[in-house]
Design a protein around this motif. Structure first.
Motif, PDB file in Angstrom:
ATOM      1  N   ALA A  13      -2.736  -0.536  -3.288  1.00 58.66           N
ATOM      2  CA  ALA A  13      -2.417  -0.938  -1.915  1.00 58.66           C
ATOM      3  C   ALA A  13      -1.250  -1.919  -1.866  1.00 58.66           C
ATOM      4  O   ALA A  13      -0.458  -1.909  -0.915  1.00 58.66           O
ATOM      5  CB  ALA A  13      -3.652  -1.551  -1.262  1.00 58.66           C
ATOM      6  N   TRP A  16       2.631  -1.465  -0.852  1.00 57.09           N
ATOM      7  CA  TRP A  16       3.187  -1.531   0.502  1.00 57.09           C
ATOM      8  C   TRP A  16       3.681  -2.932   0.871  1.00 57.09           C
ATOM      9  O   TRP A  16       4.314  -3.096   1.919  1.00 57.09           O
ATOM     10  CB  TRP A  16       2.129  -1.106   1.527  1.00 57.09           C
ATOM     11  N   CYS A  34      -3.922  -1.477   4.774  1.00 57.33           N
ATOM     12  CA  CYS A  34      -3.573  -0.790   3.528  1.00 57.33           C
ATOM     13  C   CYS A  34      -4.831  -0.657   2.671  1.00 57.33           C
ATOM     14  O   CYS A  34      -5.102  -1.512   1.816  1.00 57.33           O
ATOM     15  CB  CYS A  34      -2.503  -1.562   2.763  1.00 57.33           C
TER      16      CYS A  34
END
Length: 211
Positions: A13, A16, A34
């Motif tokens: 995650a 991002w 996310c």
């Protein structure tokens, strides 16, 4: 309105983070979610059906329509969800996403993975065992006969150097009614890490249109 950014199998995650840091604060950044795909499995066996059902459950906990943005495996999950839950999907953004799993390329990738040490997988979404299990469960995925059923506004993004997914990007853009295609120059597959500032600008502009 929640915007869900879904990572691929080769990353977590946190991939991002830099893209999000470049996004303008035109909307509540608390709405940028996310999910970590290995965590939402919640201990279940690593298979595509289990991961997708866990993703459905994750999205179901969010009130109202959602904006979905996924890269690679994350794009497959987003595409699958948009097809199954059109009333819940406000917009769809697919980055480096295959509309069907390329079996030959997948087999070659698995062969390479087999010789990699377990430590290499520490920075990936799943450990070595789960990466193989998930990959084997995805061999027959093929959305080619369904993508034309997508109704929501859709943005297809592909790095110019992402040769493995360029054909898919054009296919999706041509077969999804409301699709727009953006090819990013001098970028490969992992657009959110290779060109986070460029991607952030594209996302900002798109979400402003449909917020």
């Amino acid at each position: 309105m929640a915007k869900i950014l879904i990572h691929g199998s080769g990353h977590k995650a946190a991939s991002w983070n830099e893209t999000i840091s470049h996004m303008e604060n035109k909307y509540n950044k608390e709405d940028l979610l996310c999910p970590n795909l290995s965590l939402i499995l919640n201990g279940k066996e690593a298979s595509y059906s289990n991961l997708y059902s866990s993703f459905i459950e994750y999205c179901g906990k969010i009130d109202g329509p959602i904006h979905l943005c996924g890269i690679s495996l994350g794009g497959i999950l987003a595409l699958n969800y948009a097809l199954d839950f059109p009333e819940k999907t406000k917009t769809l953004i697919l980055i480096g996403t295959p509309y069907k799993v390329p079996k030959a390329a997948f087999a070659f990738q698995n062969m390479i993975f087999r010789f990699l040490p377990k430590s290499v997988f520490e920075n990936m979404a799943f450990d070595k065992k789960d990466t193989f299990a998930l990959g084997n469960s995805m061999k027959s995925l093929d959305f080619s006969s369904r993508v034309q059923n997508i109704k929501c506004p859709t943005l297809i993004i592909c790095g110019k150097k992402d040769n493995a997914n360029m054909k898919s990007a054009y296919y999706l853009a041509q077969n999804i009614k409301n699709a727009e295609l953006k090819i990013i120059e001098n970028v490969g597959h992992v657009v959110n890490e290779e060109a986070p500032e460029v991607l952030a600008k594209i996302l900002d502009e798109y979400y402003c249109l449909y917020s």
